[in-house]
Motif scaffolding. Structure first.
Motif, short mmCIF file in Angstrom:
data_model
loop_
_atom_site.label_atom_id
_atom_site.label_comp_id
_atom_site.label_asym_id
_atom_site.label_seq_id
_atom_site.Cartn_x
_atom_site.Cartn_y
_atom_site.Cartn_z
N PRO A 23 -3.10 6.39 -3.09
CA PRO A 23 -3.87 7.25 -2.32
C PRO A 23 -5.29 7.49 -2.89
O PRO A 23 -5.03 7.64 -4.30
CB PRO A 23 -3.02 8.43 -2.29
CG PRO A 23 -1.88 8.03 -2.76
CD PRO A 23 -1.90 6.80 -3.39
N GLY A 24 -6.26 7.74 -2.16
CA GLY A 24 -7.52 7.99 -2.86
C GLY A 24 -8.34 6.92 -3.36
O GLY A 24 -9.54 7.05 -3.63
N SER A 25 -7.73 5.76 -3.57
CA SER A 25 -8.10 4.55 -4.16
C SER A 25 -8.46 4.65 -5.60
O SER A 25 -9.28 5.50 -6.09
CB SER A 25 -9.40 4.08 -3.19
OG SER A 25 -10.12 2.75 -4.19
N GLY B 84 0.79 -1.18 0.09
CA GLY B 84 -0.13 -0.11 0.11
C GLY B 84 0.84 1.21 -0.04
O GLY B 84 2.15 1.30 0.40
N TRP B 85 0.26 2.52 -0.63
CA TRP B 85 0.97 3.58 -0.69
C TRP B 85 1.76 4.08 0.84
O TRP B 85 2.83 4.79 0.51
CB TRP B 85 0.08 4.58 -1.17
CG TRP B 85 -1.12 5.18 -0.32
CD1 TRP B 85 -2.41 4.59 -0.13
CD2 TRP B 85 -1.28 5.99 0.72
NE1 TRP B 85 -3.06 5.09 0.68
CE2 TRP B 85 -2.41 6.11 1.39
CE3 TRP B 85 -0.27 6.92 1.50
CZ2 TRP B 85 -2.78 6.86 2.43
CZ3 TRP B 85 -0.47 7.68 2.36
CH2 TRP B 85 -1.73 7.54 2.98
N PRO C 203 3.44 5.84 9.17
CA PRO C 203 2.38 6.10 8.14
C PRO C 203 1.42 7.14 8.65
O PRO C 203 0.99 7.25 9.93
CB PRO C 203 2.14 4.87 7.65
CG PRO C 203 1.95 4.23 8.87
CD PRO C 203 3.13 4.44 9.60
N PRO C 204 0.46 7.69 7.98
CA PRO C 204 -0.71 8.78 8.41
C PRO C 204 -1.69 7.72 9.06
O PRO C 204 -1.72 6.58 8.75
CB PRO C 204 -1.31 9.07 7.06
CG PRO C 204 0.14 9.16 6.16
CD PRO C 204 0.86 7.72 6.35
N TYR C 205 -2.27 8.42 9.89
CA TYR C 205 -3.31 7.65 10.54
C TYR C 205 -4.63 7.47 9.42
O TYR C 205 -4.84 7.85 8.48
CB TYR C 205 -4.07 8.69 11.52
CG TYR C 205 -5.35 7.87 12.22
CD1 TYR C 205 -4.95 7.25 13.65
CD2 TYR C 205 -6.47 7.92 11.99
CE1 TYR C 205 -5.72 6.67 14.35
CE2 TYR C 205 -7.48 7.28 12.74
CZ TYR C 205 -7.18 6.65 13.99
OH TYR C 205 -8.27 6.01 14.77
N SER D 201 -7.62 -0.32 -0.61
CA SER D 201 -7.75 0.53 0.98
C SER D 201 -8.70 1.86 0.94
O SER D 201 -8.33 2.80 1.35
CB SER D 201 -6.33 0.85 1.22
OG SER D 201 -6.34 1.56 2.66
N SER D 202 -9.70 1.21 -0.08
CA SER D 202 -10.80 2.63 -0.01
C SER D 202 -11.56 2.75 1.42
O SER D 202 -11.84 1.53 1.90
CB SER D 202 -12.07 2.11 -1.17
OG SER D 202 -12.68 3.13 -1.09
#
Length: 533
Positions: free
Chosen positions: A290-292, A247-248, A256-258, A300-301
């Motif tokens: 990112p963003g799906s 994943g990104w 990684p970001p929350y 990871s949508s």
């Protein structure tokens, strides 16, 4: 004169032999000419259906991010509706629910949620006593509601101040119910129907548990789901490559970001070490952007919507991730290639946007390696199989990834075992031959599985189906990779299929090529003997 003719015939046959053996050769593989691979799915990118038990400990686990719900007032017997699908008032006046009456949950905690409409706006209110509208473009405290449940189907919706929402005689929802409602038929009670809760990806797992608990769950999963013993098993059974979905957020490890949880980069490093130990090559596959890119859990949508193609920021972030991965692994001896994006949606990702991204991604990989394969995935849905072969993405070591499943399409629903096998030999093989001969990039069957819609298939049927796929997909000029190494659904589980005799991998990969090259080799030797004697 005859000697000259023999010499020219010998040179011609030798050239044909060399062209055949080289044209379908993948650089860097140990003793093999093509990829025979397995996907490490469900490991560094979560797909709940692969290992459902990961989600067992989540409170309100049927109300994860992206869950689709419908609400009906028990007093009015009408459904809550976002007029025009969002951006306007919220009413309680529909007898039959449809898309305007269906809302996606964003989970803030195990009891706090936000409601997103079909058009993407969120429920909001402008102070107690006022009506709820669907006009907020992004959620904050004013768009966050507590949900109290009774027997799972009846709910109360409460503001952070403690005031409950209720339906009014004007068919609106207002923030002014007096006191604390019971579970009888009152204006603050709604019936909630869960229409769909299909999304069980990284976002849902991490946000569902909360950071502290999720960290434990992810660490245990990454340490145990795939180990060095799995690479030993793959090596013993003729597998020379693994395709590893990532994943990104891996580019931001260890923080990684929350809500994403760090540790996937360390796991990927381990995979490269194990692969090198067993002469297995690695394909890094950017499975989630990112963003799906397709709205599915494996991208990871958060809620099933596809935002990647509509945001240049998302595309730029994705290219940064490719840069990170290429710079980190380009010189690693186990790297075979980098797949720039998995399964972009044909319905949501325009071809020109995708090919522009692919061309930029290709150049980024080439900054760090002149030999690593750059793999571009075909769009899923209604897309021309030849569209990427004609896109002129890059001049060398370019591969187009297509996924072949006898599933996910009504076309396969009523097929018998025999029909499925004939489809592999007739339709798939014909298409594959056309792709191979298109004078473009190499062709990779990056995902396939020994499963179908047949409900009464015998062990022999499954064996024949697997054999047909191995025979046909081995014709792909780059090779193939099975989806996936482990799975709770046994026919999707590569290890289970091999251990139980449903797939026999060793022996495939060289039959057709060996017979043809042996013929040419013998012919060349015969002519050489004629010349000598």
């Amino acid at each position: 004169m005859e000697a000259i003719i023999y010499k020219w015939v010998f040179i011609f046959l030798l050239s044909c032999w060399l062209m055949f053996t080289v044209s379908y050769s993948v650089e860097g593989l140990h003793g093999d000419s093509k990829v025979r691979g397995v996907n490490l799915g469900g490991w560094l990118v979560i797909e709940g259906w692969i290992k459902p038990s990961l989600f067992d400990g989540i409170y309100n686990g049927d109300m994860l991010d992206g869950t689709e719900v419908q609400l009906r007032s028990v007093t009015l017997q009408k459904y809550v509706s976002a007029e025009n699908g969002g951006g306007m008032d919220v009413t309680v006046d529909k007898d039959i629910p449809s898309s305007w009456e269906t809302f996606r949950l964003w989970r803030v905690s195990d009891s706090e949620f936000q409601f997103r409409t079909m058009q993407g706006q969120f429920f909001t209110f402008n102070g107690e006593g006022n009506s709820v509208t669907a006009t907020a473009e992004s959620p904050s405290a004013m768009e966050t509601f507590y949900i109290e449940r009774y027997n799972n189907d009846r709910i109360h919706i409460k503001l952070q101040s403690g005031t409950y929402l209720q339906t009014s005689i004007a068919n609106r929802i207002t923030a002014d119910y007096p006191g604390i409602p019971g579970w009888d038929d009152n204006t603050a009670t709604f019936e909630m129907t869960i229409v769909s809760n299909d999304l069980h990806g990284d976002y849902q797992l991490a946000n569902g548990y909360g950071h502290a608990k999720a960290k434990e769950v992810f660490k245990k999963h990454r340490n145990k789901f795939i180990t060095i013993e799995d690479f030993d098993f793959l090596h013993q059974h003729g597998i020379n490559s693994v395709r590893i979905p990532v994943g990104w957020w891996i580019a931001f490890d260890p923080n990684p970001p929350y809500p994403y949880i760090g540790g996937s980069l360390e796991a990927l490093d381990n995979a490269f070490t194990w692969a090198q130990a067993y002469n297995i090559k690695c394909i890094i596959d950017l499975h989630a952007a990112p963003g799906s890119q397709n709205g599915m859990e494996h991208s990871s949508s958060r809620d099933g919507l596809t935002g990647w193609p509509t945001s240049q920021d998302y595309i730029s972030q994705t290219l940064d991730v490719i840069d990170f991965l290429a710079s980190r692994y380009a010189s690693h001896p186990a790297l075979l290639g980098i797949e720039l994006l998995n399964e972009p949606s044909a319905a949501n990702v325009p071809l020109d946007v995708l090919t522009s991204f692919y061309k930029q991604g290709y150049q980024i990989v080439r900054k760090y390696s002149t030999t690593a394969y750059v793999i571009v995935c075909q769009r899923i849905g209604k897309a021309d199989p030849l569209e990427l072969l004609q896109a002129n993405i890059g001049p060398s070591n370019l591969v187009v990834d297509i996924h072949y499943y006898n599933l996910f399409d009504n076309y396969f629903v009523n097929m018998s075992s025999k029909d499925n096998i004939q489809f592999i030999h007739k339709s798939r093989e014909t298409q594959l031959q056309a792709l191979n001969s298109a004078n473009g990039p190499l062709v990779f069957i990056g995902e396939w599985v020994n499963e179908w819609n047949v409900t009464s298939g015998s062990e022999k049927d499954y064996q024949d189906f697997g054999k047909a796929q191995l025979e046909v997909y081995d014709e792909a000029s780059f090779g193939w990779a099975y989806w996936t190494i482990k799975n709770d659904r046994k026919h999707w589980d590569f290890e289970w299929n091999v251990r139980n005799g449903y797939l026999e991998i060793i022996g495939y990969g060289h039959k057709l090529r060996s017979s043809f090259t042996n013929f040419l080799g013998l012919s060349c030797c015969s002519f050489l003997l004629l010349i000598i004697f």
